[in-house]
Write a protein that holds these residues in place. Structure first.
Motif, PDB file in Angstrom:
ATOM      1  N   LEU A 278      65.197   2.746  59.035  1.00 58.73           N
ATOM      2  CA  LEU A 278      64.978   1.917  60.223  1.00 58.73           C
ATOM      3  C   LEU A 278      64.407   2.766  61.354  1.00 58.73           C
ATOM      4  CD1 LEU A 278      65.590  -0.785  61.837  1.00 58.73           C
ATOM      5  CD2 LEU A 278      67.813   0.239  62.372  1.00 58.73           C
ATOM      6  N   VAL A 286      67.895  -4.160  68.658  1.00 66.76           N
ATOM      7  CA  VAL A 286      67.971  -4.591  67.263  1.00 66.76           C
ATOM      8  C   VAL A 286      69.360  -5.168  67.028  1.00 66.76           C
ATOM      9  CG1 VAL A 286      67.914  -3.879  64.845  1.00 66.76           C
ATOM     10  CG2 VAL A 286      66.289  -2.896  66.478  1.00 66.76           C
ATOM     11  N   ILE A 288      72.321  -6.719  64.598  1.00 68.08           N
ATOM     12  CA  ILE A 288      72.784  -6.643  63.210  1.00 68.08           C
ATOM     13  C   ILE A 288      73.681  -7.842  62.960  1.00 68.08           C
ATOM     14  CG2 ILE A 288      73.946  -5.265  61.456  1.00 68.08           C
ATOM     15  CD1 ILE A 288      71.511  -3.864  62.544  1.00 68.08           C
ATOM     16  N   ARG A 296      78.126  -3.836  58.515  1.00 69.18           N
ATOM     17  CA  ARG A 296      77.595  -3.702  59.885  1.00 69.18           C
ATOM     18  C   ARG A 296      78.183  -2.485  60.589  1.00 69.18           C
ATOM     19  NH1 ARG A 296      79.834  -9.107  62.264  1.00 69.18           N
ATOM     20  NH2 ARG A 296      81.655  -7.928  61.603  1.00 69.18           N
ATOM     21  N   SER A 467      68.184  -9.919  71.247  1.00 65.96           N
ATOM     22  CA  SER A 467      67.526  -9.061  70.254  1.00 65.96           C
ATOM     23  C   SER A 467      66.030  -9.300  70.121  1.00 65.96           C
ATOM     24  CB  SER A 467      68.175  -9.253  68.873  1.00 65.96           C
ATOM     25  OG  SER A 467      69.544  -8.952  68.919  1.00 65.96           O
ATOM     26  N   ARG A 469      64.607  -7.886  67.466  1.00 65.33           N
ATOM     27  CA  ARG A 469      64.513  -7.910  66.007  1.00 65.33           C
ATOM     28  C   ARG A 469      65.936  -7.993  65.460  1.00 65.33           C
ATOM     29  NH1 ARG A 469      63.005  -2.904  62.723  1.00 65.33           N
ATOM     30  NH2 ARG A 469      62.994  -1.971  64.786  1.00 65.33           N
ATOM     31  N   LEU A 471      68.383  -7.625  61.909  1.00 65.34           N
ATOM     32  CA  LEU A 471      68.606  -7.285  60.512  1.00 65.34           C
ATOM     33  C   LEU A 471      69.833  -8.050  60.031  1.00 65.34           C
ATOM     34  CD1 LEU A 471      68.163  -3.388  60.546  1.00 65.34           C
ATOM     35  CD2 LEU A 471      66.405  -5.155  60.383  1.00 65.34           C
ATOM     36  N   CYS A 478      70.869  -4.199  53.659  1.00 70.53           N
ATOM     37  CA  CYS A 478      70.050  -4.988  54.573  1.00 70.53           C
ATOM     38  C   CYS A 478      69.234  -5.940  53.702  1.00 70.53           C
ATOM     39  CB  CYS A 478      69.129  -4.081  55.386  1.00 70.53           C
ATOM     40  SG  CYS A 478      68.018  -4.997  56.466  1.00 70.53           S
ATOM     41  N   GLU A 481      65.114  -9.219  57.389  1.00 69.72           N
ATOM     42  CA  GLU A 481      64.759  -8.819  58.749  1.00 69.72           C
ATOM     43  C   GLU A 481      63.957  -9.954  59.374  1.00 69.72           C
ATOM     44  OE1 GLU A 481      61.875  -5.599  61.042  1.00 69.72           O
ATOM     45  OE2 GLU A 481      63.008  -4.918  59.280  1.00 69.72           O
ATOM     46  N   ARG A 482      64.273 -10.274  60.631  1.00 72.88           N
ATOM     47  CA  ARG A 482      63.593 -11.359  61.328  1.00 72.88           C
ATOM     48  C   ARG A 482      63.273 -10.943  62.757  1.00 72.88           C
ATOM     49  NH1 ARG A 482      63.643 -12.851  56.812  1.00 72.88           N
ATOM     50  NH2 ARG A 482      64.222 -14.887  55.936  1.00 72.88           N
TER      51      ARG A 482
END
Length: 516
Positions: A278, A286, A288, A296, A467, A469, A471, A478, A481-482
């Motif tokens: 990452l 980011v 989680i 996590r 966020s 991004r 995960l 993982c 991812e969005r």
């Protein structure tokens, strides 16, 4: 039922501490058998003090406690238990070096630990709640969710008529919350127990409780049947003003030219975390997402050097750092752990000592390497101002603070260090809506200052609010991812739960979420 005497009545209960602080100002409360009574309020409203009085940990200064129609006085948790009141505290007071069985029956006298009968009682308790644990497992080997279940079994084992649950779901994943909800419903409707349920999750309060009492500034400002309320009305009563929900951030694409502040390469840990790589850039948050046990927290601990079994590389500002927490702090990493009292704060220290611990060189005088207490107290006072911590002075012990204010101290201690990357593990767990909003706004502010932030949260709505991004983790991996602005709470729940979101429905849910 209408003419039945309430199981518990508080009449004009007050509490004033020796330092002059008045925590409760004439609180009235009635709790009946077979009901779930919600007790709500912002951090510092007086909930914790009231719970301590009910549990026998603190005496009331004035007023009257009426139990089963008779005025009573009791001065210890054992006396409360003997009378029929059991309390499940937010910070679960279990003995980590003892087994599950020993903790559940901790108050029992006699040499019973190898007794077949006590194991049968344990099995019966598990059968009652529909949740099974290994009775011989040590508590320090359990997850927070499992420890919460031990505390519930412990309370049931006393045979209590009234069970006070202080934030029982604050640190639980969605599936474990459902277990607690089922237990609460069973105890109230089937076993005719009375439950005092303390929570900051307004949706579960509306869904679970029969009646709600809301405290503000030590007074009961609202007492009503839940069916006559909604989340908006409850939130307004809690904070004393209308609450506007924290809007989802308008996410711009991450600036690919921004400096990479954190890079991890093939970071893994046996039986905990599968290899993950990452990059996190300056100004990026980011999130989680994942359920409890998804890996996590293990990811954050591995990044911070707190997992001695972790393999792989961690780089800050392009520099490889050593595999220790000390090396991580020197490199510019700051971790706010999930269990703030056990891992994030020193309970016996004041606000100012906790605030200055990570960077004592910044409060040391030039003539000496020893910290200057005047400078330390000034920094503690600055933390109080900067994060709106509700405390009269930096000399107050962190154990005397409400949950939200203690969490702010946990974060504040990193704000005065040269931290480049913030690792936040459930930073809003167990705190009220006002403090929660303050912390989420702080996360945005840190990113705006050019810091990098990785934030774990069980509340996917909060992850979406801050966020860039996201995960999604499951089983130590993982799995997705969005981009923050291209997903929805609906899709994240499906992914975290092991299902594959339909692209079209996920897109529609995302559009609908942005419109609302």
């Amino acid at each position: 039922m209408a003419n039945e005497i309430p199981l518990l009545q508080l009449k004009g209960v007050t509490k004033t501490f020796p330092n002059g602080l008045t925590a409760l100002r004439g609180v009235n409360l009635e709790v009946s058998r077979g009901t779930v009574h919600g007790l709500l309020g912002a951090n510092g409203a007086g909930k914790s003090t009231l719970i301590k009085i009910l549990s026998g940990s603190l005496p009331a200064t004035g007023g009257k406690i009426v139990w089963k129609g008779e005025a009573v006085e009791y001065s210890s948790p054992k006396a409360a238990n003997d009378m029929g009141i059991a309390t499940i505290h937010q910070h679960i007071p279990l003995v980590p070096t003892l087994s599950v069985l020993e903790n559940v029956f901790l108050g029992e006298e006699g040499r019973w630990r190898r007794n077949t009968a006590i194991r049968q009682r344990f099995d019966d308790l598990c059968q009652r709640v529909g949740y099974w644990l290994d009775p011989d497992s040590l508590v320090n080997e359990l997850s927070i969710g499992q420890r919460q279940m031990v505390a519930i079994l412990q309370a049931l084992g006393t045979g209590a008529d009234l069970i006070v649950m202080d934030e029982p779901t604050a640190s639980l994943a969605a599936n474990e919350r459902e277990v607690v909800y089922r237990i609460v419903r069973h105890l109230s409707s089937v076993e005719n127990k009375a439950i005092v349920f303390v929570s900051h999750f307004l949706d579960e309060v509306v869904a679970l409780t029969d009646r709600v009492t809301i405290l503000r500034d030590g007074q009961a400002v609202l007492d009503a049947e839940t069916r006559d309320l909604d989340e908006s009305r409850i939130a307004e009563a809690i904070v004393g003003r209308q609450i506007v929900a924290l809007e989802r951030a308008t996410h711009q694409p991450v600036d690919e030219s921004a400096m990479v502040l954190l890079e991890i390469r093939e970071l893994a840990s046996p039986d905990k975390l599968e290899p993950i790589s990452l990059k996190v850039r300056a100004g990026e948050v980011v999130g989680i997402a994942g359920l409890l046990g998804s890996g996590r927290s293990e990811l954050l601990h591995a990044i911070f050097g707190a997992d001695p079994d972790a393999t792989g590389d961690v780089r800050v500002d392009g520099r490889l750092i050593g595999k220790s927490t000390a090396a991580s702090v020197r490199a510019g990493l700051g971790l706010v752990p999930e269990d703030r009292m056990a891992q994030g704060l020193v309970p016996g220290f004041e606000i100012w000592r906790n605030t200055t611990l990570p960077a004592l060189d910044g409060v040391s005088s030039r003539a000496s390497w020893l910290p200057d207490r005047t400078l330390e107290r000034e920094r503690g006072a600055e933390a109080i101002r900067r994060l709106s911590i509700k405390a009269d002075s930096p000399d107050i012990l962190v154990t005397e603070l409400s949950g939200g204010n203690a969490q702010k101290v946990t974060i504040a201690k990193w704000l005065f260090s040269d931290v480049k990357v913030f690792l936040l593990d459930e930073p809003t767990a167990g705190i009220d809506i006002g403090a929660k909003t303050d912390i989420l706004l702080l996360v945005r502010a840190l990113a705006a200052e050019g810091k990098a932030v990785i934030m774990v949260s069980s509340e996917f709505e909060e992850i979406l609010a801050v966020s860039s991004r996201i995960l999604v983790m499951r089983d130590g991996r993982c799995i997705a991812e969005r981009a923050g602005h291209e997903t929805s709470e609906h899709e994240l729940v499906l992914l975290a739960g092991g299902k594959t979101a339909n692209p079209a429905s996920a897109h529609n849910a995302s559009v609908q979420s942005r419109r609302s």
